[in-house]
Design an enzyme around this catalytic site. Sequence first.
Site, PDB file in Angstrom:
ATOM      1  N   ASP A  16       0.817  -1.222   0.000  1.00 30.59           N
ATOM      2  CA  ASP A  16       0.000   0.000   0.000  1.00 30.59           C
ATOM      3  C   ASP A  16       0.851   1.273   0.000  1.00 30.59           C
ATOM      4  OD1 ASP A  16       1.024  -0.330   2.471  1.00 30.59           O
ATOM      5  OD2 ASP A  16      -0.837   0.049   3.576  1.00 30.59           O
ATOM      6  N   HIS A  53      23.699   0.982 -18.341  1.00 29.25           N
ATOM      7  CA  HIS A  53      22.665   1.430 -17.402  1.00 29.25           C
ATOM      8  C   HIS A  53      22.867   0.823 -16.015  1.00 29.25           C
ATOM      9  CE1 HIS A  53      19.738   2.825 -20.775  1.00 29.25           C
ATOM     10  NE2 HIS A  53      20.679   3.703 -20.507  1.00 29.25           N
ATOM     11  N   ASP A  63      26.637   9.206 -14.195  1.00 30.59           N
ATOM     12  CA  ASP A  63      25.638   9.743 -15.122  1.00 30.59           C
ATOM     13  C   ASP A  63      24.431  10.086 -14.269  1.00 30.59           C
ATOM     14  OD1 ASP A  63      23.685  10.244 -17.028  1.00 30.59           O
ATOM     15  OD2 ASP A  63      24.180   8.511 -18.273  1.00 30.59           O
ATOM     16  N   ASP A 114      20.938  16.083 -17.799  1.00 31.68           N
ATOM     17  CA  ASP A 114      21.491  14.741 -18.028  1.00 31.68           C
ATOM     18  C   ASP A 114      22.995  14.904 -18.259  1.00 31.68           C
ATOM     19  OD1 ASP A 114      21.954  12.137 -18.745  1.00 31.68           O
ATOM     20  OD2 ASP A 114      20.774  12.183 -20.588  1.00 31.68           O
ATOM     21  N   HIS A 161      26.340   2.982 -28.343  1.00 28.21           N
ATOM     22  CA  HIS A 161      25.090   3.754 -28.261  1.00 28.21           C
ATOM     23  C   HIS A 161      25.214   4.988 -29.144  1.00 28.21           C
ATOM     24  CE1 HIS A 161      27.096   6.688 -25.627  1.00 28.21           C
ATOM     25  NE2 HIS A 161      27.561   5.673 -24.921  1.00 28.21           N
ATOM     26  N   HIS A 207      20.394  12.441 -27.545  1.00 32.09           N
ATOM     27  CA  HIS A 207      18.938  12.368 -27.651  1.00 32.09           C
ATOM     28  C   HIS A 207      18.382  13.738 -27.319  1.00 32.09           C
ATOM     29  CE1 HIS A 207      19.095  12.152 -23.213  1.00 32.09           C
ATOM     30  NE2 HIS A 207      20.084  11.294 -23.378  1.00 32.09           N
ATOM     31  N   HIS A 252      14.766  11.319 -22.055  1.00 27.92           N
ATOM     32  CA  HIS A 252      14.810  10.995 -23.486  1.00 27.92           C
ATOM     33  C   HIS A 252      13.561  11.649 -24.047  1.00 27.92           C
ATOM     34  CE1 HIS A 252      17.386   7.248 -22.409  1.00 27.92           C
ATOM     35  NE2 HIS A 252      18.067   8.362 -22.363  1.00 27.92           N
ATOM     36  N   GLU A 280      26.935  12.828 -25.950  1.00 29.95           N
ATOM     37  CA  GLU A 280      27.446  11.906 -24.940  1.00 29.95           C
ATOM     38  C   GLU A 280      28.166  10.682 -25.499  1.00 29.95           C
ATOM     39  OE1 GLU A 280      24.377   9.536 -22.968  1.00 29.95           O
ATOM     40  OE2 GLU A 280      22.857  10.801 -23.891  1.00 29.95           O
ATOM     41  N   TYR A 340      33.872   2.047 -24.085  1.00 23.02           N
ATOM     42  CA  TYR A 340      33.732   1.055 -23.011  1.00 23.02           C
ATOM     43  C   TYR A 340      34.506  -0.179 -23.443  1.00 23.02           C
ATOM     44  CZ  TYR A 340      29.855   4.308 -22.769  1.00 23.02           C
ATOM     45  OH  TYR A 340      29.110   5.460 -22.766  1.00 23.02           O
ATOM     46  N   ARG A 370      32.461   7.925 -20.410  1.00 20.83           N
ATOM     47  CA  ARG A 370      31.469   8.689 -21.178  1.00 20.83           C
ATOM     48  C   ARG A 370      31.536  10.122 -20.677  1.00 20.83           C
ATOM     49  NH1 ARG A 370      27.502   5.652 -20.519  1.00 20.83           N
ATOM     50  NH2 ARG A 370      26.279   6.520 -18.807  1.00 20.83           N
ATOM     51  N   GLU A 426      29.141  13.571 -21.059  1.00 20.33           N
ATOM     52  CA  GLU A 426      27.823  13.983 -21.566  1.00 20.33           C
ATOM     53  C   GLU A 426      27.482  15.393 -21.107  1.00 20.33           C
ATOM     54  OE1 GLU A 426      24.526  11.650 -19.997  1.00 20.33           O
ATOM     55  OE2 GLU A 426      23.237  12.325 -21.638  1.00 20.33           O
TER      56      GLU A 426
HETATM   57  N1  GLY Z   1      21.138   8.935 -18.506  1.00 23.58           N
HETATM   58  C1  GLY Z   1      20.520   8.412 -19.634  1.00 23.58           C
HETATM   59  C2  GLY Z   1      21.190   8.852 -20.841  1.00 23.58           C
HETATM   60  O1  GLY Z   1      22.272   9.403 -20.769  1.00 23.58           O
HETATM   61  O2  GLY Z   1      20.682   8.758 -21.906  1.00 23.58           O
HETATM   62 MN    MN Z   2      21.718  11.076 -22.035  1.00 23.61          MN
HETATM   63 MN    MN Z   3      22.991  10.429 -19.110  1.00 29.31          MN
END
Ligand code: GLY
Ligand code: MN
Ligand code: MN
Length: 443
Positions: free
Chosen positions: A37, A241, A258, A269, A348, A352, A359, A382, A386, A404, A406
Amino acid sequence: MIKNKEFARRRRDLMAMMEKNSIAIVTAAPERVRSRDTYFPYRQDSDFHYLSGFPEPEAVLVLIPGRAHGEFVLFCRDRDRDREIWDGYRAGPTGACKDYGADDAFPITDIDEILPGLLEGRERVYYAVGKDRDFDQSLMDWVNDIRGRARSGAVPPGEFIDLDHLLHEMRLFKKPAELTLMRKASRISAAAHCRAMKTARSGISEYHLQAEIEHQFAMDGASFPAYSSIVGGGKNACVLHYVVNDSVLKDGDLVLIDAGCEYHHYAADITRTFPVNGIFTSAQKAIYELVLNAQLAAIDVVQAGRHWDEPHQVTIEVITAGLVDLGLLKGNVSKLIDKGAYRDFYMHRAGHWLGMDVHDVGDYKVDNEWRLLEPGMVMTVEPGIYIAPDNTKVAKKWRGIGIRIEDDVLITRKGPEVLTAGVPKTIADIEALMAKGQGAKTA
Ligand code: GLY
Ligand code: MN
Ligand code: MN
């Protein structure tokens, strides 16, 4: 904060784009059970918020251009003294009109009686089918109800149109009031990353840095992280992720963070990768410089008139050439690009759209072509590299490195504006900031 008149302008703009004699319906996000609940913290649906600013669940927004009794109708929960004592104050239909500018508002419990009457005689319904099964079913029931009364002259809508197309195109272009919030979300998130850099040291856990980051968000009035914060030390940075965040940070490793906050519904982000002990090793430096060069080159082409895919292509070119120089890939650069050889290390895309959703919405292609970048759009840049810890095709010194970088970039008439520039990203600047930190003093 977005003002009521801005929400009203958005509704007006949307209605101006709708076909004649139509109606639009948007539902609030449902509450979601976390365990038995108790519920996840409530977060309003972005489309619903964009058009109303109304913060409660169990609500339905209806726009009916040209309706004599008012074009903006809101269904919402009634006031309820008992529930309000436990769960919080409610606007109720009266508050929906007074505080949120609805022309007409009704209790959500009356929707079965009232909405068919609003649908009747409207030729087209703008609605995002498939987001909410129960509501899809109710809508079909209401339409069938009108169809069933056709012999007595009731006219059911004949066409359903995806609302997302119009609405998401609007959301893609950020207006000044939205940019004020996005700048603030970016500043808070940048300060949080600086805090994590200054705190990092070997022996603490990834969740310690997550706590530093999220502490800063909360202290600056940001309601939530815009997505689950990723804090990956060493080879955990190779899990794109990674959100477990429970390993101990080790001397000699990098840590990738991140994380971005959500401020009044707008996301930041940011990713930064830095050495746990404050000093990059030479192998880490080599990969870091390559990712940074790719990122800077990509940001250079985030320009009005360039197309969406150009920054991504630039990152592929810089990263492939750099991996060849470092001996991680072997062969001719253009052939390697054609073969997609970089994908073993860079799997990747370069970014975005960013906005209310991390996103964010908006088409990336128009008429099957990459869309052109325009002022007011915000995107992330970004790139990353890796190197899997079990990649025996590369020298040992590279294995398990994940990096990375970003940033969030606004396209302006004058070129790219990096909203997240408040957190350092050159090796010299990161090392200098870390040298000032608590981590450095206690290491
Ligand atoms: N943190 C999600 C991305 O960088 O797309
Ligand atoms: Mn991102
Ligand atoms: Mn990110």
